[in-house]
Scaffold this motif. Sequence first.
Motif, PDB file in Angstrom:
ATOM      1  N   GLY A  18      11.415  39.926  -1.835  1.00 43.89           N
ATOM      2  CA  GLY A  18      10.026  40.018  -2.219  1.00 43.89           C
ATOM      3  C   GLY A  18       9.644  39.129  -3.375  1.00 43.89           C
ATOM      4  N   GLU A  19      10.535  38.905  -4.288  1.00 42.28           N
ATOM      5  CA  GLU A  19      10.237  38.081  -5.450  1.00 42.28           C
ATOM      6  C   GLU A  19      10.875  36.708  -5.289  1.00 42.28           C
ATOM      7  OE1 GLU A  19      11.175  39.931  -9.151  1.00 42.28           O
ATOM      8  OE2 GLU A  19      10.663  41.910  -8.384  1.00 42.28           O
ATOM      9  N   LYS A  20      10.148  35.689  -5.730  1.00 44.24           N
ATOM     10  CA  LYS A  20      10.691  34.337  -5.691  1.00 44.24           C
ATOM     11  C   LYS A  20      11.723  34.183  -6.799  1.00 44.24           C
ATOM     12  CE  LYS A  20       6.678  32.122  -3.724  1.00 44.24           C
ATOM     13  NZ  LYS A  20       5.667  31.076  -3.868  1.00 44.24           N
ATOM     14  N   LEU A  21      12.648  33.258  -6.595  1.00 39.27           N
ATOM     15  CA  LEU A  21      13.637  32.962  -7.628  1.00 39.27           C
ATOM     16  C   LEU A  21      12.956  32.243  -8.788  1.00 39.27           C
ATOM     17  CD1 LEU A  21      16.567  31.626  -5.424  1.00 39.27           C
ATOM     18  CD2 LEU A  21      16.371  33.869  -6.482  1.00 39.27           C
ATOM     19  N   SER A  22      13.400  32.529 -10.000  1.00 41.40           N
ATOM     20  CA  SER A  22      12.873  31.822 -11.169  1.00 41.40           C
ATOM     21  C   SER A  22      13.466  30.415 -11.215  1.00 41.40           C
ATOM     22  CB  SER A  22      13.241  32.572 -12.452  1.00 41.40           C
ATOM     23  OG  SER A  22      14.634  32.453 -12.707  1.00 41.40           O
ATOM     24  N   ASP A  23      12.867  29.544 -12.011  1.00 39.16           N
ATOM     25  CA  ASP A  23      13.398  28.190 -12.171  1.00 39.16           C
ATOM     26  C   ASP A  23      14.830  28.225 -12.700  1.00 39.16           C
ATOM     27  OD1 ASP A  23      10.991  27.157 -11.282  1.00 39.16           O
ATOM     28  OD2 ASP A  23      10.264  26.652 -13.288  1.00 39.16           O
TER      29      ASP A  23
END
Length: 79
Positions: A18-23
Amino acid sequence: MIGKSAKDCSEYQAGNCGEKLSDIEVAWLAGIFEGEGSIYMGARSQRTTTIVMVDEDVIHRVQKLFPAPRGIWRQEGRY
């Protein structure tokens, strides 16, 4: 096999589905893959990516962030 399968998440979502990976997570995964990873091209354009190392905690973190379709397999003391 350890962790959830990539089939449990859409193709572009993080392991938590559900959440995108952080940089920072993307950079960390890229560094691990650059140092320890491989891409194999098989018959019928099949692509297989692998990361082989002995650090179990790192492999589990990779699996959590980017679930492997076939999971984690231990072989000859390595993951």
